[in-house]
Design a protein around this motif. Structure first.
Motif, mmCIF file in Angstrom:
data_model
loop_
_atom_site.group_PDB
_atom_site.id
_atom_site.type_symbol
_atom_site.label_atom_id
_atom_site.label_comp_id
_atom_site.label_asym_id
_atom_site.label_seq_id
_atom_site.Cartn_x
_atom_site.Cartn_y
_atom_site.Cartn_z
ATOM 1 N N GLY A 144 51.663 2.026 11.304
ATOM 2 C CA GLY A 144 51.205 3.304 10.772
ATOM 3 C C GLY A 144 49.733 3.394 10.444
ATOM 4 N N SER A 176 45.712 12.184 5.774
ATOM 5 C CA SER A 176 46.882 11.443 5.310
ATOM 6 C C SER A 176 47.339 10.445 6.363
ATOM 7 N N ARG A 226 50.812 7.485 6.823
ATOM 8 C CA ARG A 226 52.026 6.893 6.269
ATOM 9 C C ARG A 226 52.212 5.522 6.882
ATOM 10 N N SER A 238 54.402 1.983 7.205
ATOM 11 C CA SER A 238 55.772 1.486 7.116
ATOM 12 C C SER A 238 55.770 -0.029 7.224
ATOM 13 N N PHE A 259 48.703 8.272 -3.609
ATOM 14 C CA PHE A 259 49.611 7.463 -2.801
ATOM 15 C C PHE A 259 51.010 7.471 -3.418
ATOM 16 N N THR A 260 52.017 7.403 -2.549
ATOM 17 C CA THR A 260 53.400 7.319 -3.007
ATOM 18 C C THR A 260 54.106 6.212 -2.249
ATOM 19 N N SER A 312 57.663 4.225 -1.444
ATOM 20 C CA SER A 312 59.112 4.454 -1.444
ATOM 21 C C SER A 312 59.760 3.381 -0.579
ATOM 22 N N TYR A 345 57.641 2.135 2.444
ATOM 23 C CA TYR A 345 56.682 3.090 2.976
ATOM 24 C C TYR A 345 55.552 3.302 1.970
ATOM 25 N N GLN A 404 52.953 6.448 1.538
ATOM 26 C CA GLN A 404 52.378 7.730 1.926
ATOM 27 C C GLN A 404 51.023 7.848 1.246
ATOM 28 N N MET A 405 49.991 7.986 2.045
ATOM 29 C CA MET A 405 48.625 8.052 1.512
ATOM 30 C C MET A 405 48.035 9.423 1.821
ATOM 31 N N ASN A 406 47.710 10.151 0.786
ATOM 32 C CA ASN A 406 47.109 11.479 0.919
ATOM 33 C C ASN A 406 45.704 11.476 0.333
#
Length: 118
Positions: A8, A17, A19, A21, A67-68, A70, A79, A81-83
């Motif tokens: 990713g 953004s 993401r 993995s 960032f999130t 999960s 994962y 998730q980078m925004n």
């Protein structure tokens, strides 16, 4: 033994953004912690975010709000998730898994490059 395979990463413009993995395979215990670390050229590796198998999370101050992390325990995948990415987020990002049975075991992925640039 545990194998971690990241995917990713890539090149993204500031404000964009991505993401990441990380799929884990091998002898994985039911209770573990997975996370993401990063290392920029000339800097030490630093923790970005972590998540336990129970879902508890923690973030570096630089990642909070953007960032999130999960995970899907059935797939042994984590994962990130980078925004709102910034040039200072540019680094090699490494997946990490920690688990313990009498002693602690730590595993690392091979890393995936994230470059934030216009």
């Amino acid at each position: 033994q545990v194998q971690l395979v990241e995917s990713g990463g890539g090149l993204v413009q500031p404000g964009g953004s991505l993401r990441l993995s990380c799929a884990a395979s091998g002898n994985i215990f039911s209770i573990n912690t997975m996370g993401w670390y990063r290392q920029a050229p000339g800097k030490q590796r630093e923790m970005v975010a972590g998540i336990t198998s129970g879902g508890d999370t923690n973030y570096a101050d630089s990642a909070k709000g953007r960032f999130t992390i999960s995970r899907d325990n059935a797939k042994n995948t984590v994962y990130l998730q980078m925004n709102s990415l910034k040039p200072e987020d540019t680094a090699a990002y490494y997946c990490n898994l920690n688990q313990k049975r009498f002693i602690s075991y730590t595993y690392w992925g091979q890393g995936t490059q994230v470059t934030v640039s216009s």
